[in-house]
Each structure stands twice: as C-alpha cells, then as structure tokens.
Motif scaffolding. Structure first.
Motif, PDB file in Angstrom:
ATOM      1  N   GLU A  35       0.826  -1.210   0.000  1.00  0.00           N
ATOM      2  CA  GLU A  35       0.000   0.000   0.000  1.00  0.00           C
ATOM      3  C   GLU A  35       0.856   1.255   0.000  1.00  0.00           C
ATOM      4  O   GLU A  35       0.441   2.307  -0.478  1.00  0.00           O
ATOM      5  CB  GLU A  35      -0.936  -0.011   1.211  1.00  0.00           C
ATOM      6  CG  GLU A  35      -2.070  -1.012   1.131  1.00  0.00           C
ATOM      7  CD  GLU A  35      -3.047  -0.692   0.022  1.00  0.00           C
ATOM      8  OE1 GLU A  35      -3.109   0.494  -0.387  1.00  0.00           O
ATOM      9  OE2 GLU A  35      -3.738  -1.605  -0.447  1.00  0.00           O
ATOM     10  N   LEU A  36       2.069   1.160   0.564  1.00  0.00           N
ATOM     11  CA  LEU A  36       2.953   2.327   0.592  1.00  0.00           C
ATOM     12  C   LEU A  36       3.370   2.753  -0.810  1.00  0.00           C
ATOM     13  O   LEU A  36       3.784   3.891  -1.017  1.00  0.00           O
ATOM     14  CB  LEU A  36       4.192   2.020   1.428  1.00  0.00           C
ATOM     15  CG  LEU A  36       3.965   1.822   2.936  1.00  0.00           C
ATOM     16  CD1 LEU A  36       5.257   1.408   3.610  1.00  0.00           C
ATOM     17  CD2 LEU A  36       3.420   3.100   3.567  1.00  0.00           C
ATOM     18  N   VAL A  37       3.272   1.836  -1.776  1.00  0.00           N
ATOM     19  CA  VAL A  37       3.633   2.184  -3.149  1.00  0.00           C
ATOM     20  C   VAL A  37       2.721   3.290  -3.663  1.00  0.00           C
ATOM     21  O   VAL A  37       3.162   4.204  -4.372  1.00  0.00           O
ATOM     22  CB  VAL A  37       3.551   0.940  -4.052  1.00  0.00           C
ATOM     23  CG1 VAL A  37       3.792   1.320  -5.504  1.00  0.00           C
ATOM     24  CG2 VAL A  37       4.562  -0.093  -3.606  1.00  0.00           C
ATOM     25  N   SER A  38       1.438   3.236  -3.303  1.00  0.00           N
ATOM     26  CA  SER A  38       0.512   4.291  -3.729  1.00  0.00           C
ATOM     27  C   SER A  38       0.939   5.643  -3.191  1.00  0.00           C
ATOM     28  O   SER A  38       0.867   6.664  -3.878  1.00  0.00           O
ATOM     29  CB  SER A  38      -0.913   3.956  -3.265  1.00  0.00           C
ATOM     30  OG  SER A  38      -1.356   2.757  -3.840  1.00  0.00           O
ATOM     31  N   THR A  39       1.417   5.644  -1.939  1.00  0.00           N
ATOM     32  CA  THR A  39       1.910   6.895  -1.348  1.00  0.00           C
ATOM     33  C   THR A  39       3.133   7.403  -2.110  1.00  0.00           C
ATOM     34  O   THR A  39       3.267   8.606  -2.377  1.00  0.00           O
ATOM     35  CB  THR A  39       2.268   6.664   0.127  1.00  0.00           C
ATOM     36  OG1 THR A  39       1.130   6.136   0.806  1.00  0.00           O
ATOM     37  CG2 THR A  39       2.698   7.952   0.792  1.00  0.00           C
ATOM     38  N   LYS A  40       4.031   6.490  -2.461  1.00  0.00           N
ATOM     39  CA  LYS A  40       5.219   6.886  -3.221  1.00  0.00           C
ATOM     40  C   LYS A  40       4.832   7.467  -4.584  1.00  0.00           C
ATOM     41  O   LYS A  40       5.378   8.490  -5.026  1.00  0.00           O
ATOM     42  CB  LYS A  40       6.138   5.679  -3.405  1.00  0.00           C
ATOM     43  CG  LYS A  40       7.464   6.018  -4.074  1.00  0.00           C
ATOM     44  CD  LYS A  40       8.302   4.788  -4.325  1.00  0.00           C
ATOM     45  CE  LYS A  40       7.805   4.020  -5.538  1.00  0.00           C
ATOM     46  NZ  LYS A  40       8.741   2.967  -5.975  1.00  0.00           N
ATOM     47  N   LEU A  41       3.861   6.827  -5.266  1.00  0.00           N
ATOM     48  CA  LEU A  41       3.432   7.317  -6.577  1.00  0.00           C
ATOM     49  C   LEU A  41       2.765   8.683  -6.453  1.00  0.00           C
ATOM     50  O   LEU A  41       2.961   9.561  -7.300  1.00  0.00           O
ATOM     51  CB  LEU A  41       2.465   6.311  -7.209  1.00  0.00           C
ATOM     52  CG  LEU A  41       3.056   4.948  -7.568  1.00  0.00           C
ATOM     53  CD1 LEU A  41       1.960   4.012  -8.082  1.00  0.00           C
ATOM     54  CD2 LEU A  41       4.144   5.093  -8.616  1.00  0.00           C
ATOM     55  N   ALA A  42       1.974   8.873  -5.396  1.00  0.00           N
ATOM     56  CA  ALA A  42       1.333  10.178  -5.190  1.00  0.00           C
ATOM     57  C   ALA A  42       2.371  11.266  -4.935  1.00  0.00           C
ATOM     58  O   ALA A  42       2.254  12.394  -5.436  1.00  0.00           O
ATOM     59  CB  ALA A  42       0.344  10.093  -4.026  1.00  0.00           C
ATOM     60  N   ALA A  43       3.400  10.933  -4.158  1.00  0.00           N
ATOM     61  CA  ALA A  43       4.466  11.901  -3.903  1.00  0.00           C
ATOM     62  C   ALA A  43       5.208  12.251  -5.187  1.00  0.00           C
ATOM     63  O   ALA A  43       5.563  13.411  -5.422  1.00  0.00           O
ATOM     64  CB  ALA A  43       5.437  11.340  -2.868  1.00  0.00           C
ATOM     65  N   ALA A  44       5.431  11.253  -6.034  1.00  0.00           N
ATOM     66  CA  ALA A  44       6.101  11.503  -7.314  1.00  0.00           C
ATOM     67  C   ALA A  44       5.242  12.392  -8.208  1.00  0.00           C
ATOM     68  O   ALA A  44       5.756  13.300  -8.883  1.00  0.00           O
ATOM     69  CB  ALA A  44       6.401  10.179  -8.009  1.00  0.00           C
ATOM     70  N   MET A  45       3.916  12.153  -8.201  1.00  0.00           N
ATOM     71  CA  MET A  45       3.023  12.980  -8.997  1.00  0.00           C
ATOM     72  C   MET A  45       3.014  14.431  -8.485  1.00  0.00           C
ATOM     73  O   MET A  45       3.035  15.383  -9.272  1.00  0.00           O
ATOM     74  CB  MET A  45       1.611  12.394  -8.953  1.00  0.00           C
ATOM     75  CG  MET A  45       0.583  13.171  -9.739  1.00  0.00           C
ATOM     76  SD  MET A  45       0.844  13.073 -11.533  1.00  0.00           S
ATOM     77  CE  MET A  45       0.380  11.357 -11.814  1.00  0.00           C
ATOM     78  N   LEU A  46       3.018  14.612  -7.163  1.00  0.00           N
ATOM     79  CA  LEU A  46       3.046  15.955  -6.584  1.00  0.00           C
ATOM     80  C   LEU A  46       4.329  16.681  -6.964  1.00  0.00           C
ATOM     81  O   LEU A  46       4.309  17.861  -7.335  1.00  0.00           O
ATOM     82  CB  LEU A  46       2.910  15.851  -5.063  1.00  0.00           C
ATOM     83  CG  LEU A  46       3.018  17.166  -4.284  1.00  0.00           C
ATOM     84  CD1 LEU A  46       1.906  18.123  -4.689  1.00  0.00           C
ATOM     85  CD2 LEU A  46       2.966  16.901  -2.778  1.00  0.00           C
ATOM     86  N   GLN A  47       5.438  15.969  -6.877  1.00  0.00           N
ATOM     87  CA  GLN A  47       6.720  16.585  -7.230  1.00  0.00           C
ATOM     88  C   GLN A  47       6.744  16.981  -8.708  1.00  0.00           C
ATOM     89  O   GLN A  47       7.245  18.045  -9.079  1.00  0.00           O
ATOM     90  CB  GLN A  47       7.843  15.605  -6.909  1.00  0.00           C
ATOM     91  CG  GLN A  47       9.246  16.186  -7.043  1.00  0.00           C
ATOM     92  CD  GLN A  47       9.889  15.815  -8.367  1.00  0.00           C
ATOM     93  OE1 GLN A  47       9.565  14.780  -8.942  1.00  0.00           O
ATOM     94  NE2 GLN A  47      10.779  16.674  -8.843  1.00  0.00           N
ATOM     95  N   GLU A  48       6.153  16.156  -9.541  1.00  0.00           N
ATOM     96  CA  GLU A  48       6.107  16.468 -10.979  1.00  0.00           C
ATOM     97  C   GLU A  48       5.240  17.691 -11.252  1.00  0.00           C
ATOM     98  O   GLU A  48       5.589  18.555 -12.072  1.00  0.00           O
ATOM     99  CB  GLU A  48       5.565  15.249 -11.729  1.00  0.00           C
ATOM    100  CG  GLU A  48       5.574  15.413 -13.235  1.00  0.00           C
ATOM    101  CD  GLU A  48       5.067  14.165 -13.953  1.00  0.00           C
ATOM    102  OE1 GLU A  48       4.695  14.283 -15.136  1.00  0.00           O
ATOM    103  OE2 GLU A  48       5.038  13.082 -13.322  1.00  0.00           O
ATOM    104  N   GLU A  49       4.098  17.808 -10.542  1.00  0.00           N
ATOM    105  CA  GLU A  49       3.215  18.963 -10.738  1.00  0.00           C
ATOM    106  C   GLU A  49       3.889  20.252 -10.264  1.00  0.00           C
ATOM    107  O   GLU A  49       3.770  21.309 -10.905  1.00  0.00           O
ATOM    108  CB  GLU A  49       1.898  18.734  -9.985  1.00  0.00           C
ATOM    109  CG  GLU A  49       0.990  17.694 -10.597  1.00  0.00           C
ATOM    110  CD  GLU A  49       0.487  18.105 -11.970  1.00  0.00           C
ATOM    111  OE1 GLU A  49       0.252  19.322 -12.176  1.00  0.00           O
ATOM    112  OE2 GLU A  49       0.355  17.231 -12.840  1.00  0.00           O
ATOM    113  N   LEU A  50       4.602  20.171  -9.151  1.00  0.00           N
ATOM    114  CA  LEU A  50       5.327  21.349  -8.670  1.00  0.00           C
ATOM    115  C   LEU A  50       6.393  21.775  -9.673  1.00  0.00           C
ATOM    116  O   LEU A  50       6.569  22.975  -9.942  1.00  0.00           O
ATOM    117  CB  LEU A  50       5.965  21.047  -7.315  1.00  0.00           C
ATOM    118  CG  LEU A  50       5.037  21.026  -6.097  1.00  0.00           C
ATOM    119  CD1 LEU A  50       5.772  20.524  -4.870  1.00  0.00           C
ATOM    120  CD2 LEU A  50       4.458  22.420  -5.848  1.00  0.00           C
ATOM    121  N   SER A  51       7.091  20.808 -10.237  1.00  0.00           N
ATOM    122  CA  SER A  51       8.120  21.117 -11.230  1.00  0.00           C
ATOM    123  C   SER A  51       7.512  21.769 -12.456  1.00  0.00           C
ATOM    124  O   SER A  51       8.060  22.739 -13.004  1.00  0.00           O
ATOM    125  CB  SER A  51       8.864  19.841 -11.625  1.00  0.00           C
ATOM    126  OG  SER A  51       9.520  19.273 -10.524  1.00  0.00           O
TER     127      SER A  51
END
Length: 756
Positions: free
Chosen positions: A195-211
């Motif tokens: 389940e932590l993988v979903s958290t990692k993917l969400a964090a990656a998506m957030l970082q991409e949107e900020l960039s």
C-alpha cells in the motif's frame, strides 16, 4: 486443567510441524531408495528412514498420539527386516511402505483438533473454491490416487504447518536463526508494505506537478522583465495620467509577487524531490525484503510430484520417472499456491494419456520407463516459464481436429485453415477430451481447461506442442509477482486503461493510409508481419466517438498473448508506469477483459486489462475498423471492374455483384482491365491474382503508380493464401485480400461497402 489443555494444544501444533518435516524427508528418501541400484547406498537410505521413523514415534508418544506411534512402530519393524536382509527390496515392499506413510500422514493431520487434510479433487470434479495456503516450508505428501474399488478417492495433502497460530523459534544447521510465523501475518505485512507504493506514486506525482508549475513561471521571466521595464518607464515619466501610473504600479507589484512565487515554488520543488527520494529509499527496500519473506524454492511444489508419478504409475500399470529442473528458483508462495492445481492436472494427464505401458514402449523402441520432466526457467526479472514435457505417445493434431468437429467446438471451414500447432491448442477448451472413457483420472474434458483458466487468472498463458509418438510439451508463461507490475497507460476517448507491459511487443504511430483490409479485417504491417487491427474502444464496448479518428495518424499497440499477436487502435499512448494491482473484489470476481484496477498518483482509478480476454474479444469484433470509411456515393450505381481469367469465376463474380446492385464490367486478364480502366470511370476493382500477361499484383502496382488511380479501391480475390502472398498484396497497394477457399458472397459485398 485449562492450562494443561492449552499446553497439550501447543505441543500438538509443535508435533505437527516436526511431523511435516519428517514426512517430507521420508517421501523423498523412499523415492530415492526405489531408484538407487547400489547396495551400500540402499543401506544408507534405509538407515535414514529407520531413524526418521524412530524419532517420529518418540514424538508421537510425547503428545499421547498412540495410534500414530503404533504406525511408526510397524514401519520401524518393516525397515528392520529390510536392514537385516530378511525382506528383499521389491516393488511390493515399496508399495507397502508408501501406503503406510500415507496412512501415517492421514492419522497425524486428521487427528481431533487438527484441520482436515486439503485435497486435490479428481479432474472431473468441480474445482475447490477455497485454495489451500502453501506452507513455509511445506512439502505436501500426495496420496497415490484412487484404489480400484474406490474410483473417486481424492489425492490428498496434509495441512500447511505454518497455519499454527503460535510462532516457534529454531536454528537451522548453518546456525542462522529462523522463526516460524503464521502466513496470515506475513500476508498482512506485505499488503501494508505494498500500500505504501501508492503513497510513493502520489508523492512523485506531486513533485512532478510542482516542477511543471515552477517551469511555467520560469518561462514567463522574459515577459515579466519586459512588463516591469515598461511599468518603470511609465512611472518615471511625467506624461501619463494618474490612472496610468496606478496601473503601472500594480503591474510592477504583480511581477514582484510572481517572481517571489517562483522562488517559493522552486524551494517546494526541491523539498518535494528530496522527500520523494527519501520515501522511495524507505519503501523500495522494505517492499523488496517483505517479498523475500514470501519466497519459497520451487522444490516446495515440485518435490511431492515424485511420489505422485510413482503412485499413478503403479495404479495405471506404467513405469515413469519424474525429473525437475530449476527446483532451486525461488517463487512467491502465492504463485506456487495457484500453480498447484494446474500442475497436478497436467501431470495426471501426462501419466494417463501420454506415457505408454512398458510393453508398448518397448515395441516402439523406447525405454520401458517413461520420462516426465518439470522445468522452471526465468525469462526475465518478472516472468518465468514452467514446462511439463514427456516422451510418451504425443498428441495427433488431426485427431484433435476431428474431436473438436464432433463436439462442435469449431466449424468445418475454420478447422481446415488451422495449422497443426493451432489445432493442438483446442485441447484447452472446456469439454474437450480425446479419451473414449471417463475415469477417476481423466476423460471429463475439464482438466486442461482448468489449467488455462488458472494461468490466465495469474496473468499468464499456456500452450502445447507435440509430435505423435515422441511426446508433448506444455509451456506455461507466468509472472513472478502478484502485486507490482509495469503497465502501459493508454487512453481511449475520455477513458484510460492499463495494459501489462510484459504483453506489449511495440507501440507505433502509423499513417491511416497504411491500414489495409485482408479477408474483411483491418490490418497493419508491423515488424514485417501482417497483424489484425482492432479498435480497443470497440473491444471494451465503450461506444464513444473519439476525436482521434479525425487525426491523420493512428496510435497502435501490438499485444501478444499465447502466441497470438493483435494490434489495438488507441487514441494516445501515455507511457509505462509501475502500478499496484488491486483485485476487483468478491462482487466482481470475473469481469471480461479486466483483471484488476489500480489507483494512479493523481487519484484516478484505472482498470488493468486482461490481455488473454482482449485477444479473444478482438477475434469476435470481426472487421472492426480503426479508421472511418469513405461515404458511399449517393444517387447512382457504383461501377466495378472485375478482372478474372477464368470464365466461370468471372461470370460468378459478375452475377453476385449485379444482384447486389452494382454496375459491372469484366476483363479477361490484368492488361485488359488496365486498358478499360484508363478508358472509363470505375469506383472499384475486383481482381484475381494469377492471370496471363499482367497478374493481380502487377495490375495493382500499375494502378498505384498513376495519380488518377492512387485512391481507387482494389480487392484481390485469389486462391493464394500464404502469408507471403498476403503481405505482397498489401505492399503493392491492395485495400483488401480475400482468399477463395474461405470465399463468402456476403463477405465480399461487405468489403465493397466498407471501401466505397
């Protein structure tokens, strides 16, 4: 009193764990003893068996299992006679030893307070709905098949030892400390880690949107500087009105605020990137180590089949020896649990249908003892191939076709076009059986169907190849992981879907002019091979009009499943992602074309497609086009040129087309047709291929070389049905290729309607 009962229960659980280990070793030692020709080695194996029985007898006495201890004592006595040379090691002695060990296992695991032994039903019986967990490190003991007087007896297994609710510490001989824990605890921990993988993917998506946001602000730097320069000039000059000066001041303030936002966003971007990196550094190793806890050597599953093959051979009057390769490869225990039933069905079918009786084998010039081999081989980091092969009688493809026709599993016309390899795959159809008798082992036509369904449930597939008289080979391709997969994200209309990357051969962007018709189906040439092209929206029955149909290019995904390749037309290919597979739940246990779902980093729930279902569904979407057809001319009869050197075929085609309302002109070869086409006006050409002077290929090439005929639809109707002929027809520019052996009047009219 209650404390004593609790202590006894704990002792019984400990005893069952110990007994399982002893029974595993005893079964392996018995098989090795039966194969060993050297006397010294036989003595060593008998001594090992004797010691195992003696230890197990003492443990049974300690927990008050008197009946179990008596069986161990009987086995001790029997082995003592063998050690002293009073009993020769003959087949009858081996049979007796195996029967006693089976009885011992049944008494231990059917004792009051113990869960009953799990069973593998006979192939004809309905599959069990509750799969038995595979223990760590459980080596199930198979019972040797039904007795003649009890034909429906099941092949049984003792329960997995790790189901005991209490953990027990012990040390292995190497000194590494190990601990037994309930599998439900391991599974719970693994699910939480996944389940932590979903958290990692969400964090990656957030970082991409900020960039992305910070990059957009950076791209406005030049515009912002120019605006500030003009605003400053307006403020310094005395000419503009006060309102203009206020506006210039506001512009300058806005630019200053935007610059400050950019600085802050850049800081947030760096922080998000650092946090995302730290999160991945924590989650990835944790998940990898949790997966290691679920790994078991393939020998855990394959070893018990040694005894099964031996017992089935005795029951059927056959001799066979099982060998296993790749037993040391470690596999997720959940995968092993799913493989248990299909592997059992395959081995039973091989023994019943494949391996011949000893006399029959000698007459065929083969060794008396048949050979059965199970091999596990890694294909890549995420997939493996499990092969079951034998040197028996093999499978006759013509017999398979005849049986399929008799059972009405296939119609005569498609049956004639099937290659031998394609015909052999019919054995996996439900209800298919070449056996005239129904026995406890086979004949019901469900065993191999269960094999295919089990593999597809895993996301894999199975194929069979055979040579009559030389044996056959079942090859099963399967994933090594249940949860995390790499998948290709595509869009169809307003929807998104994921296709497992392991089944994707390539993606391509093709001009729509390269989409051709062959036998009333849209096709494309990919990698030098003609592949059917099917709209993914049509297969999924989305019923949506997509804007991509108006684009000059078509996005295509080439998918392979069970040696079949089909290209799917999609609107967009969005890239490959690592996703966490979520089951659909009990309410949606089986949804056609869908194997599961996942949550993307942006929170969207996206279905994961079942490639095997997709391929089968695509075959039902006959002739679905990935491009819009040209509108049919209105208010006049369409004019068709028929080029055919056979007067019979020419007359037949003319009558068919005129009956459908077309105006038809005929030509006796390609040269005559080319002359008439240049002199008149036609809407379509129907041509044979093999003609004098100018054949159909040459006629098509000549038409495509002239701008006037570049868009004129050409249909080749011919008896040449090889792949090279079809590809040549497409290369010279034909729009459709219809084979005369499968010629159908309505299909020809349908092709013409779609091309005009």
């Amino acid at each position: 009193m209650a404390d004593q009962e609790a202590l006894l229960r704990e002792l019984l659980e400990t005893f069952r764990l110990e007994a399982q280990d002893h029974l595993d070793s005893v079964s392996t030692l018995l098989i090795s003893l039966e194969r060993e020709p050297e006397k010294p080695e036989q003595k060593r194996l008998v001594e090992s068996l004797f010691r195992r029985m003696h230890t197990l007898k003492g443990a049974a006495h300690a927990v008050n299992l008197g009946e179990v201890a008596l069986i161990c004592q009987d086995l001790e006595s029997l082995l003592s006679e063998v050690k002293r040379g009073e009993l020769p090691l003959e087949v009858t002695i081996y049979d007796r030893l195996h029967r006693e060990v089976d009885l011992l296992a049944a008494r231990i695991f059917q004792h009051p307070g113990s869960p009953g032994p799990a069973s593998f039903s006979a192939p004809g019986a309905a599959p069990t709905t509750t799969p038995e967990p595979l223990g760590v490190p459980s080596h199930p003991v198979f019972r040797g098949g039904p007795e003649p007087s009890r034909p429906e007896q099941a092949v049984t297994l003792p329960p997995s030892p790790v189901e005991a609710p209490r953990a027990q510490d012990r040390r292995d001989p190497s000194g590494t400390e190990t601990v037994r824990v309930p599998t439900r605890l391991l599974e719970s921990l693994l699910l939480q880690a996944e389940e932590l993988v979903s958290t990692k993917l969400a964090a990656a998506m957030l970082q991409e949107e900020l960039s992305l946001t910070a990059r957009l602000l950076t791209e406005r730097t030049a515009t912002r500087s120019r605006a500030q320069e003009l605003a400053g000039y307006a403020l310094r000059s005395q000419g503009p009105a006060p309102a203009s000066q206020r506006l210039a001041g506001l512009i300058q303030e806005f630019c200053d605020s935007e610059r400050e936002c950019e600085v802050r966003l850049r800081g947030l971007e760096r922080l998000a990137e650092r946090n995302q990196h730290n999160l991945a550094a924590l989650i990835d190793p944790l998940l990898a180590e949790m997966k290691q806890l679920q790994l078991l050597p393939f020998a855990t599953l394959s070893d018990p089949f040694q005894k099964l093959v031996r017992d089935l051979g005795r029951e059927l009057g056959k001799e066979a020896e099982l060998s296993c390769r790749g037993a040391e490869i470690e596999v997720d225990r959940r995968i092993l649990a799913e493989l248990k039933e299909p592997l059992l069905h395959l081995v039973r079918n091989v023994m019943d249908h494949g391996i011949e009786a000893p006399l029959r084998r000698e007459e065929a010039g083969k060794p008396r003892r048949g050979s059965v081999e199970i091999e596990l081989r890694l294909l890549d980091a995420n997939h493996a191939r499990l092969t079951v092969r034998d040197d028996g009688r093999g499978i006759d493809a013509s017999h398979v076709k005849a049986t399929a026709l008799r059972l009405e599993l296939i119609s005569p016309e498609p049956a004639e076009q099937l290659s031998d390899h394609e015909a052999l795959q019919l054995v996996f159809e439900s209800g298919f059986s070449t056996s005239p008798l129904i026995t406890s082992l086979s004949g019901r036509g469900v065993g191999l169907a269960i094999v295919r369904e089990s593999l597809e449930r895993l996301g894999g597939h199975v194929t069979v190849s055979a040579r009559p008289g030389l044996g056959c080979e079942f090859a099963m391709t399967l994933p090594l992981s249940f949860a995390l997969i790499r998948a290709l994200l595509v869009s169809v209309g307003k929807r998104s879907a994921l296709i497992p990357a392991g089944n994707v051969e390539l993606t391509s962007r093709l001009p729509r002019e390269e989409v051709r018709q062959v036998e009333n189906r849209d096709t494309v040439l990919l990698g030098g091979e003609v592949c059917s092209l099917v709209s993914l929206a049509a297969v999924l029955e989305l019923g949506e009009k997509t804007g991509a149909q108006e684009e000059p290019y078509q996005q295509v995904v080439l998918v392979k499943a069970a040696e079949r390749r089909i290209a799917f037309a999609v609107d967009q290919v969005l890239g490959v992602q690592e996703v966490l597979v979520k089951p659909l739940g009990g309410q949606l246990s089986r949804v056609r074309n869908v194997s599961g779902a996942t949550v993307l980093g942006d929170g969207r729930v996206v279905p994961i497609l079942n490639v095997n279902d997709l391929v089968r569904s695509a075959l039902l979407v006959a002739g679905s086009a990935a491009r819009p057809s040209t509108a049919q001319a209105k208010g006049r009869r369409l004019s068709v040129m028929v080029a055919e050197d056979s007067i019979t075929s020419r007359t037949l085609l003319k009558n068919i087309l005129e009956a459908a309302g077309y105006q038809v002109a005929t030509a006796y070869d390609g040269a005559d047709a080319l002359t008439q086409l240049k002199a008149g006006s036609f809407d379509l050409v129907v041509s044979d291929v093999e003609m004098p002077r100018l054949d159909g290929f040459q006629l098509t090439a000549a038409l495509r070389s002239e701008p006037r005929f570049a868009e004129l639809p050409v249909i080749l109707v011919t008896g040449l049905e090889s792949r090279s002929d079809r590809e040549r027809g497409i290369e010279v520019g034909a729009n459709a290729y219809v084979v005369k052996s499968s010629f159908d009047q309505s299909s020809l009219i349908e092709v013409i309607e779609r091309l005009t």
